[in-house]
Design a protein around this motif. Structure first.
Motif, mmCIF file in Angstrom:
data_model
loop_
_atom_site.group_PDB
_atom_site.id
_atom_site.type_symbol
_atom_site.label_atom_id
_atom_site.label_comp_id
_atom_site.label_asym_id
_atom_site.label_seq_id
_atom_site.Cartn_x
_atom_site.Cartn_y
_atom_site.Cartn_z
ATOM 1 N N LEU A 129 0.858 -1.179 0.000
ATOM 2 C CA LEU A 129 0.000 0.000 0.000
ATOM 3 C C LEU A 129 0.893 1.227 0.000
ATOM 4 C CD1 LEU A 129 0.356 1.142 3.135
ATOM 5 C CD2 LEU A 129 -1.106 -0.804 3.619
ATOM 6 N N GLU A 130 0.291 2.369 -0.211
ATOM 7 C CA GLU A 130 1.032 3.630 -0.196
ATOM 8 C C GLU A 130 0.305 4.595 0.724
ATOM 9 O OE1 GLU A 130 1.632 6.862 -3.557
ATOM 10 O OE2 GLU A 130 2.868 5.086 -3.990
ATOM 11 N N TYR A 131 1.067 5.357 1.487
ATOM 12 C CA TYR A 131 0.477 6.355 2.379
ATOM 13 C C TYR A 131 1.378 7.585 2.410
ATOM 14 C CZ TYR A 131 3.783 4.718 5.975
ATOM 15 O OH TYR A 131 4.920 4.370 6.680
ATOM 16 N N GLY A 284 -9.469 -5.402 -6.012
ATOM 17 C CA GLY A 284 -9.189 -5.789 -4.633
ATOM 18 C C GLY A 284 -8.396 -4.716 -3.901
ATOM 19 N N GLN A 285 -7.373 -4.169 -4.572
ATOM 20 C CA GLN A 285 -6.604 -3.090 -3.967
ATOM 21 C C GLN A 285 -7.497 -1.883 -3.692
ATOM 22 O OE1 GLN A 285 -2.866 -2.007 -5.836
ATOM 23 N NE2 GLN A 285 -2.634 -4.056 -6.676
ATOM 24 N N ALA A 286 -8.398 -1.578 -4.626
ATOM 25 C CA ALA A 286 -9.300 -0.445 -4.449
ATOM 26 C C ALA A 286 -10.266 -0.673 -3.289
ATOM 27 C CB ALA A 286 -10.073 -0.181 -5.741
ATOM 28 N N GLU A 287 -10.751 -1.902 -3.156
ATOM 29 C CA GLU A 287 -11.651 -2.225 -2.045
ATOM 30 C C GLU A 287 -10.955 -1.983 -0.711
ATOM 31 O OE1 GLU A 287 -13.778 -6.171 -0.091
ATOM 32 O OE2 GLU A 287 -13.366 -6.151 -2.255
ATOM 33 N N TYR A 288 -9.693 -2.394 -0.627
ATOM 34 C CA TYR A 288 -8.927 -2.155 0.592
ATOM 35 C C TYR A 288 -8.723 -0.659 0.824
ATOM 36 C CZ TYR A 288 -4.932 -1.877 3.731
ATOM 37 O OH TYR A 288 -4.095 -1.548 4.758
ATOM 38 N N ALA A 289 -8.424 0.085 -0.228
ATOM 39 C CA ALA A 289 -8.256 1.533 -0.103
ATOM 40 C C ALA A 289 -9.533 2.191 0.397
ATOM 41 C CB ALA A 289 -7.837 2.133 -1.445
ATOM 42 N N ASN A 290 -10.665 1.762 -0.107
ATOM 43 C CA ASN A 290 -11.941 2.340 0.324
ATOM 44 C C ASN A 290 -12.195 2.107 1.811
ATOM 45 O OD1 ASN A 290 -12.704 3.409 -2.183
ATOM 46 N ND2 ASN A 290 -13.654 1.494 -2.834
ATOM 47 N N ALA A 291 -11.671 1.004 2.333
ATOM 48 C CA ALA A 291 -11.882 0.668 3.739
ATOM 49 C C ALA A 291 -10.919 1.388 4.665
ATOM 50 C CB ALA A 291 -11.756 -0.845 3.938
ATOM 51 N N THR A 292 -9.764 1.841 4.148
ATOM 52 C CA THR A 292 -8.707 2.331 5.031
ATOM 53 C C THR A 292 -8.166 3.714 4.694
ATOM 54 O OG1 THR A 292 -6.975 1.320 3.668
ATOM 55 C CG2 THR A 292 -7.920 -0.024 5.446
ATOM 56 N N TYR A 294 -5.827 4.165 2.539
ATOM 57 C CA TYR A 294 -4.446 3.996 2.127
ATOM 58 C C TYR A 294 -4.450 3.540 0.677
ATOM 59 C CZ TYR A 294 -3.340 5.096 6.796
ATOM 60 O OH TYR A 294 -3.253 5.785 7.969
ATOM 61 N N ALA A 295 -3.551 4.075 -0.107
ATOM 62 C CA ALA A 295 -3.671 4.012 -1.560
ATOM 63 C C ALA A 295 -3.269 2.663 -2.136
ATOM 64 C CB ALA A 295 -2.803 5.099 -2.189
ATOM 65 N N PRO A 296 -3.918 2.261 -3.230
ATOM 66 C CA PRO A 296 -3.484 1.078 -3.976
ATOM 67 C C PRO A 296 -2.139 1.350 -4.629
ATOM 68 C CG PRO A 296 -5.212 2.233 -5.174
ATOM 69 C CD PRO A 296 -5.097 2.905 -3.842
ATOM 70 N N VAL A 297 -1.426 0.277 -4.974
ATOM 71 C CA VAL A 297 -0.061 0.431 -5.466
ATOM 72 C C VAL A 297 0.078 0.195 -6.962
ATOM 73 C CG1 VAL A 297 0.989 -0.108 -3.248
ATOM 74 C CG2 VAL A 297 0.480 -1.974 -4.850
ATOM 75 N N SER A 298 -0.933 -0.398 -7.582
ATOM 76 C CA SER A 298 -0.830 -0.728 -9.000
ATOM 77 C C SER A 298 -1.522 0.313 -9.872
ATOM 78 C CB SER A 298 -1.450 -2.101 -9.276
ATOM 79 O OG SER A 298 -0.732 -3.116 -8.605
ATOM 80 N N GLU A 299 -0.877 0.619 -10.969
ATOM 81 C CA GLU A 299 -1.438 1.583 -11.901
ATOM 82 C C GLU A 299 -2.797 1.098 -12.391
ATOM 83 O OE1 GLU A 299 -0.215 3.829 -16.090
ATOM 84 O OE2 GLU A 299 1.187 2.466 -15.095
#
Length: 349
Positions: A129-131, A284-292, A294-299
């Motif tokens: 993730l990215e923050y 999946g990365q976006a779903e995690y970002a929406n919950a937290t 913290y940014a997704p890492v893949s373009e």
């Protein structure tokens, strides 16, 4: 970063939590098991739900979880040849150290790192993730004007009040001090630690240290430290809960965590397969970002992030344009121990 501290969550113990991703559960008998290790709490559970469970069910794999990440335990497992972990979330300075010392597997060529930022990838690690480290501020205290640069953050006459910092060498306190002292972002590394301490000395009597995300939120929300070097997601979640706080994105510093696979893990093959899936799993990365927050890492993953959340991520175009630099964890892998010792001594004086 210890991401288990980043969201309002109940901590979990280090006990194993098993999530069966297969109804028949013959996967474990076939050896198709992946143990994911991270910092714990609701954050870890949300992360596994978003990025691992559907993939595991589709591929007949049993997902297990352990927490929190423990560097000494990882090293002991590797050196004893008894590795029970598959994929482990770590801070990038440790990822560098683990790779250099042979405690981590090299990444398989099946992992498409072209989807990722080069600076966040090494031969043994991909980003989780990215923050961002932002200037977090209390909107009641600074209703009309607030610091928008690190130089202003250090200006206690124009902006009076306590300043909060994470009591952790890699917490970007030294980078912020040098930016405040006029060092250009592109000239930050290698850090002039002596100069950074001299700058920190100028506001030492106004510094309050925090060690957890909860403490960070409490300090800035209550006004005890109306200015704080913040984790962007912490400020976002506090604001969502109605607290008088906001992120200032100008001159923020970008950070990230990474996945590594412990050397000699019997789960290495399935862990490589999951990481290959992880970097391609934009939704999946976006779903995690929406919950937290913290940014997704893949373009491309930002396309699937809720617009209200996207505005508070370092990967949002308007925020990315205000970045000062990405924290250099190769530098910190080399200097972490000595600077940590110096910081502890300085803080105690």
């Amino acid at each position: 970063m210890r991401i288990g501290q980043l969201v309002t969550a109940v901590g979990v113990t280090g006990a194993m939590v098993m999530l069966s991703a297969c109804s028949g559960s013959n996967a474990a008998e076939d050896g198709k098991t992946l143990t994911i290790v991270a910092w714990g709490g609701e954050d870890q559970k949300a992360h596994v739900r978003a990025t691992a469970e559907a993939w595991a069910e589709e591929n007949g794999i049993t997902i297990k979880q352990d927490s929190p990440t423990d560097y000494a335990k990882l090293r002991a497992q590797v050196e004893s040849g008894k590795v029970s972990w598959g994929a482990v979330e770590v801070e990038p300075n440790f990822a560098h150290t683990a790779c250099d010392n042979g405690w981590a597997e090299k990444l398989d060529s099946s992992i498409d790192t072209s989807l990722l930022k080069d600076v966040e990838v090494t031969e043994c690690a991909v980003p989780v993730l990215e923050y961002a480290f932002t200037i977090g501020y209390n909107t009641d205290t600074f209703a009309h004007d607030h610091p928008t640069t690190w130089a202003e953050f250090f200006d206690v006459e124009k902006f009076p009040g306590k300043r909060g910092f994470w009591k952790y060498a890699t917490g970007a306190m030294f980078e912020a001090a040098l930016l405040a002292d006029g060092v250009k972002p592109e000239e930050l590394y290698p850090l002039d630690i002596e100069r950074a301490f001299e700058k920190l000395d100028t506001i030492k009597d106004q510094i309050v240290f925090y060690e957890t995300g909860e403490q960070q939120q409490q300090l800035v929300s209550s006004g005890e430290a109306p200015l704080i070097q913040a984790w962007n997601g912490r400020i976002f979640s506090a604001a969502q809960a109605g607290q008088p706080v906001a992120n200032e994105w100008n001159e923020h510093l970008v950070s990230y965590d990474q996945w590594i696979i412990p050397k000699g893990s019997a789960q290495a093959e399935v862990a490589q397969e999951w990481l290959a899936h992880y970097v391609k799993d934009l939704e999946g990365q976006a779903e995690y970002a929406n919950a937290t927050a913290y940014a997704p890492v893949s373009e491309g993953a930002m396309e699937f992030v809720d617009p209200e959340v996207a505005k508070e991520l370092p990967t949002a175009p308007e925020n990315a344009a205000k970045m000062s630099t990405v924290v250099d964890y190769a530098y910190w892998a080399e200097h972490y121990d000595e600077v940590s010792k110096r910081l502890s001594e300085w803080a105690a004086q």
